[in-house]
Design a protein around this motif. Structure first.
Motif, PDB file in Angstrom:
ATOM      1  N   GLY A 218       0.543  -1.132  -0.073  1.00 20.16           N
ATOM      2  CA  GLY A 218      -0.007   0.068  -0.019  1.00 20.16           C
ATOM      3  C   GLY A 218       0.830   1.230   0.037  1.00 20.16           C
ATOM      4  N   TYR A 219       1.928   1.234   0.698  1.00 20.14           N
ATOM      5  CA  TYR A 219       2.919   2.280   0.948  1.00 20.14           C
ATOM      6  C   TYR A 219       3.484   2.523  -0.673  1.00 20.14           C
ATOM      7  N   VAL A 220       4.105   1.662  -0.934  1.00 20.47           N
ATOM      8  CA  VAL A 220       4.640   1.816  -2.452  1.00 20.47           C
ATOM      9  C   VAL A 220       3.705   2.210  -3.521  1.00 20.47           C
ATOM     10  N   LEU A 221       2.533   1.682  -3.642  1.00 15.24           N
ATOM     11  CA  LEU A 221       1.633   2.050  -4.629  1.00 15.24           C
ATOM     12  C   LEU A 221       1.103   3.444  -4.378  1.00 15.24           C
ATOM     13  N   HIS A 222       0.786   3.755  -3.158  1.00 19.36           N
ATOM     14  CA  HIS A 222       0.321   4.973  -2.703  1.00 19.36           C
ATOM     15  C   HIS A 222       1.517   6.098  -3.167  1.00 19.36           C
ATOM     16  N   ARG A 223       2.449   5.993  -2.660  1.00 20.41           N
ATOM     17  CA  ARG A 223       3.607   6.925  -2.946  1.00 20.41           C
ATOM     18  C   ARG A 223       4.056   7.040  -4.294  1.00 20.41           C
ATOM     19  N   TYR A 224       4.272   6.041  -5.090  1.00 20.69           N
ATOM     20  CA  TYR A 224       5.009   6.035  -6.281  1.00 20.69           C
ATOM     21  C   TYR A 224       3.985   5.984  -7.396  1.00 20.69           C
ATOM     22  N   ALA A 225       2.564   5.374  -7.131  1.00 19.00           N
ATOM     23  CA  ALA A 225       1.879   5.189  -8.463  1.00 19.00           C
ATOM     24  C   ALA A 225       0.756   6.476  -8.299  1.00 19.00           C
ATOM     25  N   LEU A 226       0.543   7.137  -7.090  1.00 20.09           N
ATOM     26  CA  LEU A 226      -0.476   8.016  -6.908  1.00 20.09           C
ATOM     27  C   LEU A 226      -0.108   9.665  -6.739  1.00 20.09           C
ATOM     28  N   HIS A 227       1.218   9.341  -6.188  1.00 20.33           N
ATOM     29  CA  HIS A 227       1.954  10.887  -5.509  1.00 20.33           C
ATOM     30  C   HIS A 227       3.173  11.207  -6.475  1.00 20.33           C
ATOM     31  N   ASP A 228       3.636  10.602  -7.241  1.00 20.23           N
ATOM     32  CA  ASP A 228       4.812  10.807  -8.126  1.00 20.23           C
ATOM     33  C   ASP A 228       4.333  11.642  -9.262  1.00 20.23           C
ATOM     34  N   ALA A 229       5.155  12.553  -9.553  1.00 23.30           N
ATOM     35  CA  ALA A 229       5.048  13.588 -10.804  1.00 23.30           C
ATOM     36  C   ALA A 229       4.767  12.884 -12.020  1.00 23.30           C
ATOM     37  N   ARG A 230       5.698  11.707 -12.308  1.00 23.00           N
ATOM     38  CA  ARG A 230       5.870  11.153 -13.512  1.00 23.00           C
ATOM     39  C   ARG A 230       4.719  10.121 -13.583  1.00 23.00           C
ATOM     40  N   SER A 231       4.033   9.826 -12.556  1.00 19.63           N
ATOM     41  CA  SER A 231       2.812   8.725 -12.857  1.00 19.63           C
ATOM     42  C   SER A 231       1.735   9.348 -13.551  1.00 19.63           C
ATOM     43  N   PRO A 232       1.127   9.085 -14.633  1.00 19.18           N
ATOM     44  CA  PRO A 232      -0.083   9.440 -14.925  1.00 19.18           C
ATOM     45  C   PRO A 232      -1.267   9.526 -14.220  1.00 19.18           C
ATOM     46  N   LEU A 233      -1.350   8.500 -13.049  1.00 17.77           N
ATOM     47  CA  LEU A 233      -2.432   8.252 -11.983  1.00 17.77           C
ATOM     48  C   LEU A 233      -2.448   9.547 -10.891  1.00 17.77           C
ATOM     49  N   THR A 234      -1.471  10.333 -10.830  1.00 19.60           N
ATOM     50  CA  THR A 234      -1.375  11.252 -10.111  1.00 19.60           C
ATOM     51  C   THR A 234      -2.309  12.519 -10.089  1.00 19.60           C
ATOM     52  N   GLN A 235      -2.589  12.887 -11.188  1.00 17.90           N
ATOM     53  CA  GLN A 235      -3.571  13.945 -11.545  1.00 17.90           C
ATOM     54  C   GLN A 235      -5.092  13.478 -11.139  1.00 17.90           C
ATOM     55  N   TYR A 236      -5.366  12.112 -11.427  1.00 19.36           N
ATOM     56  CA  TYR A 236      -6.712  11.483 -11.118  1.00 19.36           C
ATOM     57  C   TYR A 236      -6.908  11.602  -9.464  1.00 19.36           C
ATOM     58  N   HIS A 237      -5.888  10.961  -8.876  1.00 18.52           N
ATOM     59  CA  HIS A 237      -5.789  10.727  -7.489  1.00 18.52           C
ATOM     60  C   HIS A 237      -6.011  12.145  -6.843  1.00 18.52           C
ATOM     61  N   GLU A 238      -5.009  13.223  -7.119  1.00 16.32           N
ATOM     62  CA  GLU A 238      -5.089  14.423  -6.478  1.00 16.32           C
ATOM     63  C   GLU A 238      -6.537  15.144  -6.929  1.00 16.32           C
ATOM     64  N   GLY A 239      -6.914  15.004  -8.121  1.00 20.71           N
ATOM     65  CA  GLY A 239      -8.175  15.815  -8.459  1.00 20.71           C
ATOM     66  C   GLY A 239      -9.459  14.999  -7.909  1.00 20.71           C
ATOM     67  N   TRP A 240      -9.492  13.785  -7.395  1.00 17.43           N
ATOM     68  CA  TRP A 240     -10.639  13.210  -6.944  1.00 17.43           C
ATOM     69  C   TRP A 240     -10.496  12.963  -5.233  1.00 17.43           C
ATOM     70  N   TYR A 241      -9.594  12.483  -4.560  1.00 16.62           N
ATOM     71  CA  TYR A 241      -9.533  12.160  -3.378  1.00 16.62           C
ATOM     72  C   TYR A 241      -8.930  13.564  -2.644  1.00 16.62           C
ATOM     73  N   HIS A 242      -7.897  13.826  -3.192  1.00 15.77           N
ATOM     74  CA  HIS A 242      -7.440  15.285  -2.429  1.00 15.77           C
ATOM     75  C   HIS A 242      -8.494  16.598  -2.679  1.00 15.77           C
ATOM     76  N   SER A 243      -9.467  16.582  -3.437  1.00 19.96           N
ATOM     77  CA  SER A 243     -10.249  17.609  -3.417  1.00 19.96           C
ATOM     78  C   SER A 243     -11.261  17.912  -2.334  1.00 19.96           C
ATOM     79  N   ILE A 244     -11.263  16.890  -1.345  1.00 19.75           N
ATOM     80  CA  ILE A 244     -11.960  17.098  -0.050  1.00 19.75           C
ATOM     81  C   ILE A 244     -11.013  17.512   1.031  1.00 19.75           C
ATOM     82  N   ALA A 245     -11.839  18.420   1.797  1.00 25.14           N
ATOM     83  CA  ALA A 245     -11.006  19.129   2.796  1.00 25.14           C
ATOM     84  C   ALA A 245     -10.716  18.284   3.833  1.00 25.14           C
ATOM     85  N   ALA A 246     -11.275  17.239   4.297  1.00 22.42           N
ATOM     86  CA  ALA A 246     -11.179  16.180   5.256  1.00 22.42           C
ATOM     87  C   ALA A 246     -11.733  15.071   5.000  1.00 22.42           C
ATOM     88  N   PRO A 247     -11.108  14.016   5.741  1.00 27.50           N
ATOM     89  CA  PRO A 247     -11.903  12.577   5.754  1.00 27.50           C
ATOM     90  C   PRO A 247     -13.471  12.697   6.411  1.00 27.50           C
TER      91      PRO A 247
END
Length: 387
Positions: A218-247
């Motif tokens: 979970g750590y490897v996928l979350h950090r390098y697949a969803l929060h790495d600038a080179r990953s195409p999935l980063t924009q999707y994760h940040e645009g969806w999950y990180h659009s919420i102000a708090a859990p």
């Protein structure tokens, strides 16, 4: 299964002269086209509904403590609980196909231990925002429906629906993996579905391997697949999950559908697939994961086990507030090892828990008590020698 009988369509004058065994009344009336179509469409749904009810009954009767403590407890109640559960489990396995039982059991766990409590928390936040605000770790920020206008309420509703859609997507992916393995590749199923129950030590070891794998993967996928600038999935994760102000309740499964697979589905189903869990072990593992996701993303500051869930919830809050600067692992252990913790880490949680229980004072008291007992024992030994 109905068979077409041509005698049903003969005139009554001809049917009167036929033997009794050949008369239309001796055969079953063929169903109409509408009846056949209705039965074809509804039979899988009704069978799944019956299986779902049976699986829920089995889950609610699951004797966790009795099953895990069987080496040390031999009471009649424990033996009876295990016997009844074994009979229920054997009936389920023998009366339903393995794939249907696995998928229905997964759905039952997700409904009972994630959807139902998360919906309750969400309704509590919406109907009693004043009382809920005092329980929230981030105050009114953790109440997405407080004083919300129509547009905001619709947006929260869409997020909840996407959360549910992601859950069912994960169940469909699990079913797809099983179909691929068993029907197309001709190998064993991902999970073991047998009438025999796994031993307590085997359950414990599988759960331990599952938690370790989930934390690392979970750590490897979350950090390098969803929060790495080179990953195409980063924009999707940040645009969806990180659009919420708090859990908030139900936000654990809210994400872009592809990002959800990497953040939630693979770290959870991956260890079961890798180590080929028994279905019962996977059910227990999924129950624990569902409860963790429910409470950690509820936004509340008070947890059933503040030492474990409280620390995980604080790190999940910090991950969202910081915009994903750290706290990538589910529990935060790998974050502590790799130095990516934002806020308090697991060692800080251990220190806080020790201070709350005054561990130093208890240790000092235990040492003093041991010294006193040692002095008394020495005094008795001297008196015996003098006498």
């Amino acid at each position: 299964m109905y068979s077409l009988n041509p005698l049903h369509y003969l005139p009554c004058t001809l049917s009167k002269v036929l033997p009794t065994a050949l008369t239309p009344s001796a055969c079953q009336t063929p169903p109409s086209i509408l009846s056949t179509a209705y039965n074809t469409l509804t039979s899988p749904l009704s069978a799944t509904y019956i299986s779902l009810g049976a699986a829920m009954d089995a889950l609610l009767s699951l004797p966790f403590l009795s099953f895990l403590l069987i080496p040390t407890m031999t009471s009649y109640s424990t033996s009876l609980n295990l016997l009844f559960f074994y009979l229920t489990w054997s009936t389920l396995v023998l009366s339903h196909p393995p794939l249907r039982l696995e998928i229905v059991a997964t759905l039952a766990v997700r409904i009972l231990f994630y959807i139902v409590p998360s919906t309750f928390f969400l309704l509590f936040d919406a109907l009693l925002p004043g009382a809920a605000e005092g329980l929230k770790a981030m105050g009114s920020t953790g109440l997405p429906l407080k004083n919300a206008k129509r547009e905001r309420s619709v947006m929260v509703g869409k997020r909840v629906l996407w959360s549910l859609a992601n859950l069912f997507q994960g169940v469909l992916l699990q079913a797809g993996v099983e179909v691929l393995l068993t029907r197309f590749l001709g190998t064993k199923s991902a999970l073991k579905v047998t009438t025999s129950l796994p031993m307590p030590w085997g359950i414990f070891m599988d759960l331990l391997r599952g938690w370790v794998f989930r934390e690392i993967f979970g750590y490897v996928l979350h950090r390098y697949a969803l929060h790495d600038a080179r990953s195409p999935l980063t924009q999707y994760h940040e645009g969806w999950y990180h659009s919420i102000a708090a859990p908030f309740p139900m936000s654990a499964s809210y994400d872009h559908p592809i990002a959800y697979i990497f953040r939630n589905f693979l770290p959870t189903f991956g260890p079961a697939l890798l180590f080929r869990f028994h279905l019962l072990t996977y059910i227990i593992f999924l129950i624990l994961v569902s409860l963790e996701e429910t409470f950690v993303h509820s936004g509340y500051s008070t947890m059933p086990t503040n030492f474990i869930l409280g620390g995980i919830a604080r790190r999940a809050d910090a991950h969202v507030v910081s915009g994903g600067e750290g706290n990538f692992g589910p529990w935060g252990i790998i974050d502590w090892v790799c130095g990516t913790t934002v806020g308090a880490d697991v060692i800080d949680d251990l220190r806080a828990e020790a201070e709350n229980h005054d561990m130093e004072g208890k240790v000092d008291m235990a040492v003093e008590k041991a010294k006193r007992k040692g002095g008394q024992l020495k005094a008795r030994t001297r008196r015996r020698r003098e006498t």
